[in-house]
Design a protein around this motif. Structure first.
Motif, PDB file in Angstrom:
ATOM      1  N   GLN A   1      20.217  -2.479  23.686  1.00  0.00           N
ATOM      2  CA  GLN A   1      19.186  -1.103  23.323  1.00  0.00           C
ATOM      3  C   GLN A   1      18.743  -1.899  22.372  1.00  0.00           C
ATOM      4  O   GLN A   1      18.439  -2.612  21.971  1.00  0.00           O
ATOM      5  N   GLY A   2      17.478  -1.170  21.889  1.00  0.00           N
ATOM      6  CA  GLY A   2      16.229  -0.794  21.372  1.00  0.00           C
ATOM      7  C   GLY A   2      15.687  -2.173  21.190  1.00  0.00           C
ATOM      8  O   GLY A   2      15.152  -3.276  22.781  1.00  0.00           O
ATOM      9  N   TRP A   3      14.956  -3.211  20.579  1.00  0.00           N
ATOM     10  CA  TRP A   3      14.588  -4.357  20.514  1.00  0.00           C
ATOM     11  C   TRP A   3      15.330  -6.198  20.604  1.00  0.00           C
ATOM     12  O   TRP A   3      15.063  -6.732  21.140  1.00  0.00           O
ATOM     13  N   ARG A   4      16.385  -5.556  20.576  1.00  0.00           N
ATOM     14  CA  ARG A   4      17.960  -6.417  21.173  1.00  0.00           C
ATOM     15  C   ARG A   4      17.556  -6.535  22.454  1.00  0.00           C
ATOM     16  O   ARG A   4      17.820  -7.341  22.946  1.00  0.00           O
ATOM     17  N   GLY A   5      17.916  -4.697  22.837  1.00  0.00           N
ATOM     18  CA  GLY A   5      17.614  -4.635  24.092  1.00  0.00           C
ATOM     19  C   GLY A   5      16.580  -6.071  25.190  1.00  0.00           C
ATOM     20  O   GLY A   5      16.468  -6.241  25.819  1.00  0.00           O
ATOM     21  N   GLU A   6      15.324  -5.557  24.516  1.00  0.00           N
ATOM     22  CA  GLU A   6      14.161  -6.518  24.988  1.00  0.00           C
ATOM     23  C   GLU A   6      14.089  -7.767  24.819  1.00  0.00           C
ATOM     24  O   GLU A   6      13.585  -8.304  25.629  1.00  0.00           O
ATOM     25  N   ILE A   7      15.033  -8.686  23.806  1.00  0.00           N
ATOM     26  CA  ILE A   7      15.112  -9.352  24.198  1.00  0.00           C
ATOM     27  C   ILE A   7      16.267 -10.116  24.479  1.00  0.00           C
ATOM     28  O   ILE A   7      16.135 -11.235  25.185  1.00  0.00           O
ATOM     29  N   CYS A   8      17.207  -9.060  25.328  1.00  0.00           N
ATOM     30  CA  CYS A   8      18.484  -9.852  25.270  1.00  0.00           C
ATOM     31  C   CYS A   8      19.193  -9.567  26.862  1.00  0.00           C
ATOM     32  O   CYS A   8      19.527 -10.407  27.677  1.00  0.00           O
ATOM     33  N   ALA A   9      18.334  -8.539  27.013  1.00  0.00           N
ATOM     34  CA  ALA A   9      18.997  -8.028  28.058  1.00  0.00           C
ATOM     35  C   ALA A   9      18.840  -8.788  29.673  1.00  0.00           C
ATOM     36  O   ALA A   9      19.753  -9.240  30.322  1.00  0.00           O
ATOM     37  N   GLN A  10      17.419  -8.762  29.879  1.00  0.00           N
ATOM     38  CA  GLN A  10      17.401  -9.986  31.204  1.00  0.00           C
ATOM     39  C   GLN A  10      18.324 -11.763  31.129  1.00  0.00           C
ATOM     40  O   GLN A  10      18.438 -11.991  31.945  1.00  0.00           O
ATOM     41  N   PRO A  11      17.982 -12.181  29.914  1.00  0.00           N
ATOM     42  CA  PRO A  11      18.506 -13.150  30.271  1.00  0.00           C
ATOM     43  C   PRO A  11      20.433 -13.337  29.883  1.00  0.00           C
ATOM     44  O   PRO A  11      21.165 -14.040  31.164  1.00  0.00           O
ATOM     45  N   LEU A  12      20.862 -12.091  29.196  1.00  0.00           N
ATOM     46  CA  LEU A  12      22.680 -11.929  29.536  1.00  0.00           C
ATOM     47  C   LEU A  12      22.443 -11.270  30.694  1.00  0.00           C
ATOM     48  O   LEU A  12      23.526 -11.887  31.070  1.00  0.00           O
ATOM     49  N   MET A  13      21.710 -10.638  31.683  1.00  0.00           N
ATOM     50  CA  MET A  13      22.024 -10.498  33.164  1.00  0.00           C
ATOM     51  C   MET A  13      22.377 -11.638  34.476  1.00  0.00           C
ATOM     52  O   MET A  13      22.853 -11.277  35.080  1.00  0.00           O
ATOM     53  N   LYS A  14      21.451 -12.699  33.735  1.00  0.00           N
ATOM     54  CA  LYS A  14      22.234 -13.906  34.501  1.00  0.00           C
ATOM     55  C   LYS A  14      23.080 -14.851  34.118  1.00  0.00           C
ATOM     56  O   LYS A  14      23.273 -15.332  35.043  1.00  0.00           O
ATOM     57  N   LEU A  15      24.154 -14.227  33.107  1.00  0.00           N
ATOM     58  CA  LEU A  15      25.010 -14.499  32.258  1.00  0.00           C
ATOM     59  C   LEU A  15      26.508 -14.558  33.623  1.00  0.00           C
ATOM     60  O   LEU A  15      26.635 -13.369  34.125  1.00  0.00           O
TER      61      LEU A  15
END
Length: 372
Positions: A355-369
């Motif tokens: 969510q929010g700014w954390r999602g902007e940073i983390c969402a796509q990289p996390l999806m690759k795990l």
């Protein structure tokens, strides 16, 4: 520190006038002083406010109507500037049923500006104003009256300097492109503050509760529910009703008689006399046929720990890439929240990391795990 020119506000009319004027300002600096030793709720002893013109020390022990102050906190046209405001937020929610909007926490701003780990107020003021604050009055009993000039001067300084550093920090965080992050963190800090107490969830806060078997956990749930209600009714810190270790031991033994209860390790005579029958009642009310879910059931699973480690490794890389403190992006709690969400097939509330700014940073990289 020389004598500051503050005004003492100890009546309803003066408070109403002050807050009306403060609501015409763009921002105000706010702090509180309180005492919390044996009580469940913090005992508010002083409110400090500076709006750039009025440096005020508000006496909540003398004022009968604090509603103008609560209205100021809720006024979204005025930025409320606090430093490390978690305990202040708790007081505002409990006493006034309000949270400050919008909230600019200078400690959070310092982290987002890469000044280091969460900085204490004195260190922040030294950094921006090159002033060494005198913390000699920090152990004051703020419920005593009268307070000395030294104590009041100390309290006034907190909001005076907080007000002074805000424009500089605001400009810096705007230039860094992280002002929206700061506002989001303010909203996140206030989230859930106005929710009612949930005694049925109190067992989740008992230390080492994860050790219990299902039926023992059912007993603990009933005991913790009873303990929290006693704590709220008596305004007594929960561990001054019964300590966690003893509550855990009672849950494990599930005593059904006073004679058996009296023999339990850690139960003193005074607690037995005061609460013995109530404890047995809480044990008897436990719903053994429908025990709660195990606490953090995956936390001890090696696969879960491996998944957490993978996420933590990614967070470290993202923190370096975006120049943000790793713990600020994702604390251990937020990482576990995310892994639990993935392990439950993305069921339930969206975790903060998405969510929010954390999602902007983390969402796509996390999806690759691949965590399962």
């Amino acid at each position: 520190m020389s004598q500051l020119q503050w005004q003492w506000i100890d009546n309803d009319a003066a408070l109403a006038s002050l807050c009306l004027e403060s609501r015409s300002k763009d921002f105000v600096a706010i702090d509180t002083e309180f005492v919390r030793t044996r009580t469940y709720y913090a005992q508010l002893g002083l409110i400090q406010l500076y709006d750039g013109v009025n440096l005020a020390l508000i006496d909540p022990l003398a004022i009968t109507d604090l509603s103008p102050f609560w209205q100021l906190l809720a006024d979204e046209s005025v930025v409320k500037v606090l430093h490390s405001g978690s305990e202040d937020l708790e007081i505002f929610a409990q006493r006034g049923g309000v949270v400050p909007k919008p909230l600019f926490d200078t400690q959070v701003a310092g982290v987002l500006l890469n000044l280091g780990a969460a900085m204490g107020y004195a260190k922040l003021i030294k950094h921006y104003l090159d002033i060494d604050l005198d913390k000699g009055e920090s152990r004051t009993d703020w419920l005593k009256r009268p307070l000395s000039d030294a104590q009041l001067n100390y309290a006034a300084a907190d909001v005076l300097y907080l007000h002074q550093i805000y424009p500089t920090m605001l400009a810096a965080i705007t230039e860094a492109g992280r002002l929206d992050w700061l506002w989001q963190e303010g909203e996140r800090a206030c989230r859930g503050r106005l929710d009612p107490e949930r005694p049925e969830k109190a067992y989740l806060k008992v230390k080492n509760a994860f050790q219990l078997k299902p039926k023992q956990l059912a007993v603990l749930k009933s005991l913790a529910h009873w303990r929290l209600e006693v704590a709220i009714r008596k305004d007594l810190a929960v561990n001054f009703v019964i300590k966690d270790a003893l509550l855990l031991n009672i849950a494990k033994k599930a005593p059904r008689s006073l004679a058996y209860l009296e023999q339990l390790e850690g139960l003193d005579a005074r607690t037995f006399q005061r609460y013995g029958r109530s404890i047995l009642g809480a044990v008897a009310r436990a719903d053994l046929d429908n025990p709660p879910e195990p606490i953090d059931p995956t936390g001890l699973d090696p696969d879960f720990r491996e998944a957490v480690a993978e996420v933590r490794t990614l967070v470290l890389k993202l923190a370096e890439q975006h120049q943000v403190q790793p713990e600020f992006i994702a604390s251990k709690k937020l990482v576990s929240q995310y892994v639990n969400y993935i392990w439950q097939d993305c069921f339930g509330k969206t975790p903060d990391l998405l969510q929010g700014w954390r999602g902007e940073i983390c969402a796509q990289p996390l999806m690759k795990l691949v965590l399962r």
